[in-house]
Design an enzyme around this catalytic site. Structure first.
Site, short mmCIF file in Angstrom:
data_model
loop_
_atom_site.label_atom_id
_atom_site.label_comp_id
_atom_site.label_asym_id
_atom_site.label_seq_id
_atom_site.Cartn_x
_atom_site.Cartn_y
_atom_site.Cartn_z
N HIS A 1 -12.13 0.47 15.64
CA HIS A 1 -12.23 -0.97 15.84
C HIS A 1 -11.55 -1.39 17.14
O HIS A 1 -10.63 -0.72 17.62
CB HIS A 1 -11.58 -1.71 14.66
N SER B 1 -16.92 -4.26 9.33
CA SER B 1 -15.49 -4.46 9.57
C SER B 1 -15.17 -4.97 10.96
O SER B 1 -14.07 -5.47 11.20
CB SER B 1 -14.73 -3.14 9.34
N ASP C 1 -7.73 1.31 16.40
CA ASP C 1 -7.37 2.30 15.38
C ASP C 1 -8.34 3.48 15.29
O ASP C 1 -8.36 4.18 14.29
CB ASP C 1 -7.28 1.62 14.01
#
Length: 392
Positions: A361, A53, A358
């Site tokens: 990340h 991600s 967050d």
């Protein structure tokens, strides 16, 4: 990385349309390196990337029926001004690299269908991806609902399908590989994240490290056998500085935190161990493949430098280990109940002053610094563009 909460199918449809719009943005101006026949200003014909991600530009939202928080603002607010499937407030490392190469924001693999879609390469990274397979973790007794089946090995198989689309002969496909830039990772962090978030201990995770490194090495070998000549391979971040872990392990005993950084020593030691084995693996591959450039990228050093001296990089000293968009509590990182975008989430006034977006990340501001360190040095030797200069 983690897929914590479920959202309706409608969100997935909305996100696919939004990401498609983002990917159709115009090609940035070419750099001063000269323009190739494909219209880019790069010495590389294409750019291919693999990972999780940290660099997923939309693969996850295209296969998941429940894309979760990434399908809503404030994800994407800083640059795209809408969510695009990127786990950040704006651009990712691969976006900055593509800009510098003179490429458009090329589509994630699952958004492409034709050879023209892959004219500039493709991004195979998928949220929650691991170096080891999903099956491996299932056999280890983990709940794999949050672990994508599209591990690094599966992403390599995706590349083979793209090569078949781009080249009709083995010679053509090898030429494509030889003229392309490859970013492989970072990989491995999720192999440790998934067990930790399921309350496994360091005794469970530590034996995984050599297996993870071996898997990465096998994937790099597969790319080289296909004809790859230029590969950049990042190590993992200092895990002890990740706010989610700082909250999860907030009751660690005295001496668990490094007084210079505030990060958890034992998690940083795990990252150092992983990176040391990775560098040894890359050295062995270089010896076996003298004509291939295999470059280690020091993500650990980049992030640790920011955490140690945040003001020098424009980040808040008091909030360097805090989450910009989080669930409150210590470090604004109580993600067990409230995550970014959920009712009650706490959003910082200026993401550019924060390192972590967050809880897991990076913000766009950090992604830009990391891309710069890879493109121009000093965190990759040689850098991607040794003769280049960063253009603001």
């Amino acid at each position: 990385m983690a897929k914590d909460l479920l959202w309706p199918l409608l969100a997935a449809a909305f996100m696919a349309a939004a990401a498609a719009a983002a990917e159709s943005m115009p090609v940035p101006a070419a750099t001063a390196l000269g323009t190739r026949a494909n219209g880019s200003g790069s010495s590389y014909a294409r750019f291919f990337s693999f990972g999780d991600s940290q660099i997923d530009t939309g693969n996850f939202i295209r296969y998941s029926a429940d894309p979760g928080p990434v399908s809503r603002l404030p994800y994407g607010e800083t640059f795209f001004h809408r969510p695009t499937g990127r786990w950040s407030d704006g651009r990712l490392v691969v976006d900055f690299i593509a800009e510098r190469l003179g490429f458009p924001y090329w589509p994630p693999y699952l958004a492409g269908k034709t050879a023209e879609d892959f004219r500039y390469g493709a991004n195979f990274a998928v949220t929650s991806a691991t170096a080891l397979s999903q099956t491996f973790f299932k056999e280890k007794g983990l709940d794999v609902d949050g672990i994508t089946p599209y591990s690094l090995g599966a992403q390599i198989e995706w590349l083979k399908k793209v090569l078949d689309t781009l080249g009709s002969t083995n010679h053509e496909r090898r030429e494509i590989m030889a003229s392309s830039l490859f970013l492989v990772g970072e990989m491995g962090a999720n192999d440790y994240n998934h067990p930790f978030t399921q309350n496994r201990t360091l005794d469970f995770v530590l034996p995984l490290v050599p297996l993870v490194i071996r898997s990465i090495g096998h994937s790099l070998e597969a790319l080289i056998q296909l004809g790859a000549k230029t590969l950049y391979v990042p190590g993992i971040f200092p895990l002890g500085c990740i706010p989610r872990y700082l909250f999860q392990f907030r009751d660690s005993g005295a001496g668990a935190h490094d007084p210079a950084t505030g990060c958890l020593r034992w998690l940083d030691d795990l990252a150092v161990h992983h990176n040391a084995l990775l560098k040894a693996e890359l050295a062995a591959l270089r010896r076996a493949h003298r004509g291939v450039s295999i470059v280690y990228v020091d993500y650990y050093g980049e992030i640790l430098g920011i955490v140690t001296s945040p003001a020098e990089y424009g980040f808040g000293v008091r909030t360097v280990l805090d989450v910009c968009c989080g669930g409150g509590g210590p470090h604004n990182a109580n993600l067990t109940v409230v995550g970014c975008t959920l009712p009650g989430f706490v959003l910082c006034p200026d993401p550019s002053r924060y390192v972590c977006w967050d809880g897991l990340h990076n913000t766009e501001a950090v992604n830009e610094i990391m891309a710069r360190g890879m493109l121009d040095g000093p965190f990759a030797t040689p850098p991607i563009m040794p003769a280049g200069r960063w253009t603001e």
